[in-house]
Design an enzyme around this catalytic site. Sequence first.
Site, short mmCIF file in Angstrom:
data_model
loop_
_atom_site.label_atom_id
_atom_site.label_comp_id
_atom_site.label_asym_id
_atom_site.label_seq_id
_atom_site.Cartn_x
_atom_site.Cartn_y
_atom_site.Cartn_z
N THR A 108 35.90 -5.35 -11.10
CA THR A 108 37.30 -5.40 -10.66
C THR A 108 37.89 -4.01 -10.47
O THR A 108 37.45 -3.05 -11.12
CB THR A 108 38.14 -6.16 -11.72
OG1 THR A 108 39.53 -5.93 -11.48
CG2 THR A 108 37.86 -5.69 -13.13
N ASP A 109 38.91 -3.92 -9.63
CA ASP A 109 39.62 -2.65 -9.47
C ASP A 109 40.35 -2.25 -10.76
O ASP A 109 40.73 -1.10 -10.95
CB ASP A 109 40.63 -2.71 -8.31
CG ASP A 109 41.62 -3.87 -8.40
OD1 ASP A 109 41.52 -4.69 -9.34
OD2 ASP A 109 42.51 -3.96 -7.52
N GLU A 110 40.55 -3.23 -11.66
CA GLU A 110 41.34 -2.95 -12.87
C GLU A 110 40.63 -1.99 -13.82
O GLU A 110 41.26 -1.43 -14.72
CB GLU A 110 41.72 -4.26 -13.56
CG GLU A 110 42.47 -5.17 -12.60
CD GLU A 110 43.21 -6.31 -13.26
OE1 GLU A 110 43.55 -6.21 -14.44
OE2 GLU A 110 43.46 -7.31 -12.55
N TYR A 133 41.78 -7.35 -20.74
CA TYR A 133 40.87 -7.87 -19.70
C TYR A 133 40.12 -6.72 -19.03
O TYR A 133 38.89 -6.74 -18.92
CB TYR A 133 41.66 -8.65 -18.64
CG TYR A 133 40.90 -8.82 -17.35
CD1 TYR A 133 39.77 -9.63 -17.29
CD2 TYR A 133 41.29 -8.14 -16.18
CE1 TYR A 133 39.05 -9.77 -16.11
CE2 TYR A 133 40.57 -8.28 -15.01
CZ TYR A 133 39.45 -9.09 -14.98
OH TYR A 133 38.73 -9.22 -13.82
N LYS A 137 36.02 -5.75 -18.87
CA LYS A 137 35.24 -5.62 -17.63
C LYS A 137 34.62 -4.22 -17.52
O LYS A 137 33.49 -4.07 -17.04
CB LYS A 137 36.11 -5.92 -16.41
CG LYS A 137 36.56 -7.35 -16.28
CD LYS A 137 35.41 -8.34 -16.11
CE LYS A 137 34.83 -8.33 -14.71
NZ LYS A 137 33.79 -9.39 -14.55
#
Length: 325
Positions: A108-110, A133, A137
């Site tokens: 993810t970009d997060e 979260y 990841k």
Amino acid sequence: MRFFLNARRDVEIVNFDILTYAGNPESLADVAHDPRYCLIRGDITDRTAVDKLFQLGLDAVIHFAAETHVDRSIEDASPFLKTNIFGTQCLLEAARPFPNIRLVHISTDEVYGSAPREAAFKEEAPLDPRSPYAASKASAEHFVTAYANTYGVSAVILRCTNNFRPFQFPEKLIPLMIANATENKPLPIYGDGLQERDWLFVEDYCRAIAIALEKAECGSIYNVSCGVSQPNLKIVRTILQVLGKPDSLIQYVQDRPGHDRRYALDSSKIQRELGWRPLVSFEDGIRKTIEWYRANSEWLDHARSGEYRNYYERHYDRRSETFRS
Ligand code: TYD
């Protein structure tokens, strides 16, 4: 699933899914009887079950299994550690003896944290996850890289921006707002609504996964994005406009703790090296998505009432490990 079954006649897919609150076999009812498709209910942290999968003679694994909702991770991070980190490590252990099986890890970009104004992260940017979260990841990614490096697991990492699509569980911004607006319920906007996300339509992401599966080098990492970051408020106003609903449904609520202000990725590497580019405009994607939710109010009702959590119990035959229609 549907994308890959449509894209290639010769493909066979095993869908290994624990079917949590957000998993819904109803979403794949149209492919459930396709002889090339099979659903096995299982837990990615169950090593015996995952080992069994690898005995099926796989060519590739696309690792989507994850807890994904930031708000839930703020309430309780434990399931995120279990599924996203331990589950990934369990999958990697099972993959160790199979260096020829390509593994695409869906990230993810997060993992980069919040992007400064006007800037877009490239793959070399340091990871700076800010929510539980995102931390889970980022941690999973480190294990993927470690297993590729140490044991030769043939892994590729894709870091994608926010996806939107039909069949998305109505806790994420876009389906939640469509669902609420349709019922004339308030649309909760966190904080000032000026946080920005870079929305990619699911078909574009599926094409990126397919290309990475076939062409990416072991150990490589690619950003996947459409390259346009838009404020949440603009997205919500677009939804209201398409549905013909008033802006007065918008309700500003308390901000998400630690809310990342802006996500933005530079996807020039995958465009240059693998020849991928986004083909669906946000406007076309959002219209398709809204139309789908409008036409599938029963699916949405089941999702909202939690009814399909019981679908598995009602339709699954444990002995044959198949779903009855
Ligand atoms: P979300 O769909 O949860 O994805 P993510 O947090 O992974 O980006 O949220 C997208 C954006 O919308 C995010 O900035 C939070 C915001 N948001 C709201 O303002 N209200 C809501 O009810 C939700 C679910 C999200």
